[in-house]
Design an enzyme around this catalytic site. Structure first.
Site, PDB file in Angstrom:
ATOM      1  CG  MET A  32     -10.342  -6.150  -8.167  1.00  0.00           C
ATOM      2  SD  MET A  32     -12.111  -6.011  -8.343  1.00  0.00           S
ATOM      3  CE  MET A  32     -12.456  -4.620  -7.276  1.00  0.00           C
ATOM      4  CG  HIS A  39      -3.274  -2.813  -3.892  1.00  0.00           C
ATOM      5  ND1 HIS A  39      -3.810  -1.614  -4.290  1.00  0.00           N
ATOM      6  CD2 HIS A  39      -4.313  -3.679  -3.831  1.00  0.00           C
ATOM      7  CE1 HIS A  39      -5.122  -1.749  -4.468  1.00  0.00           C
ATOM      8  NE2 HIS A  39      -5.458  -2.990  -4.196  1.00  0.00           N
ATOM      9  CG  ASP A 152     -11.238  -5.924   1.116  1.00  0.00           C
ATOM     10  OD1 ASP A 152     -12.242  -5.269   0.828  1.00  0.00           O
ATOM     11  OD2 ASP A 152     -10.079  -5.549   0.822  1.00  0.00           O
ATOM     12  CB  SER A 187     -10.124   1.922  -0.356  1.00  0.00           C
ATOM     13  OG  SER A 187     -11.051   1.542  -1.360  1.00  0.00           O
TER      14      SER A 187
END
Ligand code: AMP
Length: 280
Positions: A32, A39, A152, A187
């Site tokens: 996102m 990431h 997650d 995060s």
């Protein structure tokens, strides 16, 4: 050099077709945006495993509830493209909401099994939104592999389930959770924390670690899980859940001996909801 940006599925497929024609393997890393080094570790893993990496950046509206943070979710497209350029990503898929959800769309993907409980008890629309968008991304791209983070963990299992159930031709690869030096899981939402909240936030991970050690040493599951909740509550968190689960089915475990176990937690620090999990 900045990655190329495809904003439509047709453009994405053109690029992918040319790579396929050259017999190159393709990995997809769905995100996102507001990219952090967690990431980028997913991207690195994808680059090690496949010839070409596509990173999708899409803040998916259907996985946010009406009271949630969709409108204030961090969006930093320029910084994201620079970070992806530095790690050599050739293509970013950044669709508009219309491209992913055409006017009048009426099809969603609903996964049972691992999506039940935990996050779903607090975010009832979340996994239907995730499963729908991940299905669309995988169908738009048909990558050989797609990389998801263990951060997650429930989402990872939901994605594995949907790929298996829909017989999608993509291997799902899990990447370990990337953490700050003090243990806080990276995060995009950590940006919401005030300095004081940020100071307290690592307690989630340290409490989970402590509980995992106690469980391994033979402590009873129920009281160990309760201790974590109490510690977090005393430190000013509002706990959504702390739970010991089977690491493949996410069924609740009463004792460690019942199977490979994972300890999962979600808690609010002020206005920021943090999640974390560890293998036991
Ligand atoms: P997001 O942009 O938060 O939706 O996350 C996109 C992907 O990155 C998901 O597969 C996440 O599980 C993964 N991810 C996010 N944070 C981390 C982290 N700290 N460590 C590893 N993977 C992560």
């Amino acid at each position: 050099m900045h990655p190329d940006i495809a904003t439509s599925i047709a453009n994405l497929r053109d690029r992918i077709d040319s790579w396929r024609a050259a017999e190159e393997t393709i990995a997809l890393v769905p995100t996102m945006g507001a990219l952090h080094s967690g990431h980028l570790q997913l991207v690195e893993l994808a680059s090690e495993r496949c010839d070409r990496v596509v990173v999708s950046i899409f803040v998916n509206p259907t996985q946010f509830g009406p009271e949630e943070d969709f409108s204030r979710y961090p969006r930093r497209p320029e910084a994201d493209l620079e970070a992806l350029a530095r790690v050599g990503v050739p293509l970013v898929f950044a669709p508009t909401a219309d491209e992913m959800y055409p006017s009048g769309y009426a099809t969603t993907v609903k996964v049972g099994g691992p999506s039940e409980g935990l996050e779903s008890d607090f975010r009832p629309h979340f996994f239907e939104g995730v499963a729908t968008v991940v299905s669309k991304l995988l169908i738009s791209c048909f990558p050989d592999e797609a990389v998801f983070g263990e951060k997650d963990y429930q989402q990872l299992l939901v994605v594995r389930r949907l790929v298996s159930d829909l017989r999608l031709p993509t291997r799902i690869v899990a990447a370990p959770t990337a953490r700050e030096d003090d243990g806080l899981a990276l995060s995009s939402r950590n940006a919401y924390l005030s300095p004081e909240e940020r100071r307290r936030a690592p307690l989630i991970y340290s409490s989970l670690q402590r509980a995992a050690e106690a469980l391994r040493a033979g402590a009873p599951a129920a009281s160990t899980v309760n201790d974590v909740k109490e510690r977090l509550t005393e430190a000013g968190f509002r706990v959504d859940y702390v739970s010991l689960r089977h690491s493949e089915t996410l069924q609740p475990l009463a004792e460690l001996s019942e199977g490979p176990a994972r300890l999962l937690a979600a808690a609010w620090m002020g206005g920021t909801r943090l999640i974390d999990n560890i293998a036991v």
